[in-house]
Design a protein around this motif. Structure first.
Motif, PDB file in Angstrom:
ATOM      1  N   GLU A  20     -31.152  -3.539  17.074  1.00  0.00           N
ATOM      2  CA  GLU A  20     -30.514  -4.786  17.129  1.00  0.00           C
ATOM      3  C   GLU A  20     -30.971  -6.067  15.945  1.00  0.00           C
ATOM      4  N   ARG A  21     -31.701  -5.492  14.957  1.00  0.00           N
ATOM      5  CA  ARG A  21     -32.445  -6.160  13.980  1.00  0.00           C
ATOM      6  C   ARG A  21     -32.810  -7.553  14.682  1.00  0.00           C
ATOM      7  N   THR A  23     -35.529 -10.472  15.688  1.00  0.00           N
ATOM      8  CA  THR A  23     -36.684 -11.073  15.040  1.00  0.00           C
ATOM      9  C   THR A  23     -37.536 -11.683  16.541  1.00  0.00           C
ATOM     10  N   GLU A  36     -39.390  -8.523  12.041  1.00  0.00           N
ATOM     11  CA  GLU A  36     -38.208  -9.710  11.505  1.00  0.00           C
ATOM     12  C   GLU A  36     -37.304  -8.784  10.874  1.00  0.00           C
ATOM     13  N   ASP A  37     -36.032  -9.095  11.525  1.00  0.00           N
ATOM     14  CA  ASP A  37     -34.749  -8.363  11.431  1.00  0.00           C
ATOM     15  C   ASP A  37     -34.900  -6.988  11.625  1.00  0.00           C
ATOM     16  N   GLY A  38     -35.755  -6.444  12.867  1.00  0.00           N
ATOM     17  CA  GLY A  38     -36.064  -5.332  13.432  1.00  0.00           C
ATOM     18  C   GLY A  38     -37.208  -4.436  12.678  1.00  0.00           C
ATOM     19  N   ARG A  39     -37.679  -5.020  11.720  1.00  0.00           N
ATOM     20  CA  ARG A  39     -38.766  -4.215  11.103  1.00  0.00           C
ATOM     21  C   ARG A  39     -40.140  -4.970  11.329  1.00  0.00           C
ATOM     22  N   ARG A 121     -38.388 -13.756  21.812  1.00  0.00           N
ATOM     23  CA  ARG A 121     -37.495 -13.786  20.349  1.00  0.00           C
ATOM     24  C   ARG A 121     -37.679 -15.273  19.589  1.00  0.00           C
ATOM     25  N   THR A 124     -43.050 -15.912  15.158  1.00  0.00           N
ATOM     26  CA  THR A 124     -43.609 -15.471  13.888  1.00  0.00           C
ATOM     27  C   THR A 124     -44.961 -15.619  13.889  1.00  0.00           C
ATOM     28  N   SER A 129     -44.750 -13.398   5.767  1.00  0.00           N
ATOM     29  CA  SER A 129     -44.159 -12.184   5.482  1.00  0.00           C
ATOM     30  C   SER A 129     -44.645 -11.553   4.362  1.00  0.00           C
ATOM     31  N   SER A 132     -42.907  -5.099   5.179  1.00  0.00           N
ATOM     32  CA  SER A 132     -42.308  -4.913   6.693  1.00  0.00           C
ATOM     33  C   SER A 132     -42.087  -3.506   6.471  1.00  0.00           C
TER      34      SER A 132
END
Length: 261
Positions: A20-21, A23, A36-39, A121, A124, A129, A132
Motif C-alpha cells: 500500500e506504500r 507511512t 515511509e511509502d511502504g519502505r 498511520r 514518524t 529519514s 530506507s
C-alpha cells in the motif's frame, strides 16, 4: 518454502503495508518498525541497543554530541542530518550504524510471539529519514538470521539465560572479539545485557554466544526439569473401605435377568 513465502509468513501486515506504500509505525510487543511509502526507514526494540548506543558505546561519537543533536534537531526530526551536516559523523558511518540498527531491531520486532501488530498511520521517528530498506528485504533478513542461529547451535535458551564462560581446552583459541565478550560475561549478564555493555547489535551478540557455546566456551543451559504433579488427594475412608456384598440384592438381580430371558 520459497523466500517469498517465508517473508510473507514473518508479518502479513508488514507485507500489506509495503504494497500500500503506507507511512507510519508498525508496533509490536518487542519493537516498532517505521515506514515511509511502504519502505522501512527505522526500527527500534527494547531488546536491542539503539542507534545512540551503537554510535557512542560501540562507535566513536561522544555521548554529549548525540545529546546535542537530539536537543537541536529532534523536534524537527533531523537528528541524523544534524550529525552529518555539523561534522559529528561521516555520512557512511551513520548509514552503516543505522542499517545495523534497523535489521537488529526488526529481528526482534518480527519474532514469533511478539504479540499482535498495530499500525499508527502517519507516525514518524525523530531520527529523520536516512536510508530506507524494502520491507521484503527486512523480512528475508529476519528469516535468514533465525536459520543462521539454529544452524550454529540450536539452543534458544542461550539467548535469554546468563552467559557462563567455561575454560578453553588446551590449545583452544578465541578471537579478539570473542575475548572481549567473554571478559564481560560474569555469569549474570544475558546476551542482551552484553550487547548494551559492548555497544554491539544484539543479534550479533546472540550469534557470537551460540558460536562460543558450540565451541564449549560457554555453558549451554538445560531446560528446567518438569515440576512433578502433586500426589492425588486421599479418598475418604467410606470410598476405600471394602464393603461386604449384599447377597440378597445380587440374588434379586439374577432372578430378574433370568426372568427376562
Amino acid at each position: 518454502m520459497t523466500a517469498a513465502t517465508a517473508a510473507t509468513a514473518v508479518s502479513p501486515l508488514l507485507t500489506r503495508l509495503a504494497a500500500e506504500r503506507a507511512t507510519g509505525a508498525l508496533l509490536r510487543d518487542r519493537g516498532t518498525l517505521f515506514l515511509e511509502d511502504g519502505r522501512v526507514v527505522h526500527a527500534e526494540s527494547p531488546s536491542t541497543p539503539g542507534l545512540d548506543v551503537l554510535l557512542t558505546t560501540g562507535g566513536g561519537l561522544a555521548p554529549e554530541r548525540w545529546t546535542e543533536a537530539v536537543n537541536e534537531a529532534g523536534a524537527r526530526r533531523q537528528v541524523g542530518r544534524f550529525l552529518v551536516d555539523n561534522g559529528r559523523l561521516a555520512g557512511g558511518e551513520l548509514e552503516i550504524c543505522h542499517l545495523a540498527a534497523i535489521f537488529d531491531a526488526a529481528f526482534f520486532a518480527l519474532s514469533p510471539g511478539s504479540g499482535p501488530s498495530r499500525f499508527r498511520r502517519g507516525a514518524t521517528h525523530w531520527i529523520g529519514s536516512l536510508r530506507s530498506v524494502p520491507a521484503a528485504a527486512v523480512e528475508r533478513e529476519t528469516c535468514r538470521r533465525r536459520e543462521l542461529l539454529d544452524s550454529v547451535w540450536p539452543y534458544p535458551l542461550l539467548d535469554i539465560c546468563p552467559v557462563v564462560p567455561r575454560p578453553p581446552a588446551p590449545g583452544q583459541t578465541v578471537t579478539a572479539r570473542q575475548r572481549i565478550l567473554l571478559e564481560q560475561a560474569d555469569g549474570v549478564r544475558t546476551p542482551a545485557d552484553l550487547a548494551w555493555v559492548l555497544g554491539r547489535p544484539a543479534f550479533h551478540t546472540l550469534l557470537e554466544v551460540r558460536r562460543l557455546a558450540a565451541a564449549g566456551l560457554v555453558e549451554t543451559p538445560q531446560p528446567a526439569a518438569p515440576v512433578p504433579a502433586p500426589p492425588p488427594e486421599p479418598l475418604p475412608d467410606w470410598m476405600t473401605q471394602s464393603q461386604p456384598p449384599d447377597v440378597a440384592l445380587l440374588r434379586r438381580l439374577r432372578d430378574a435377568l433370568e426372568a427376562s430371558l
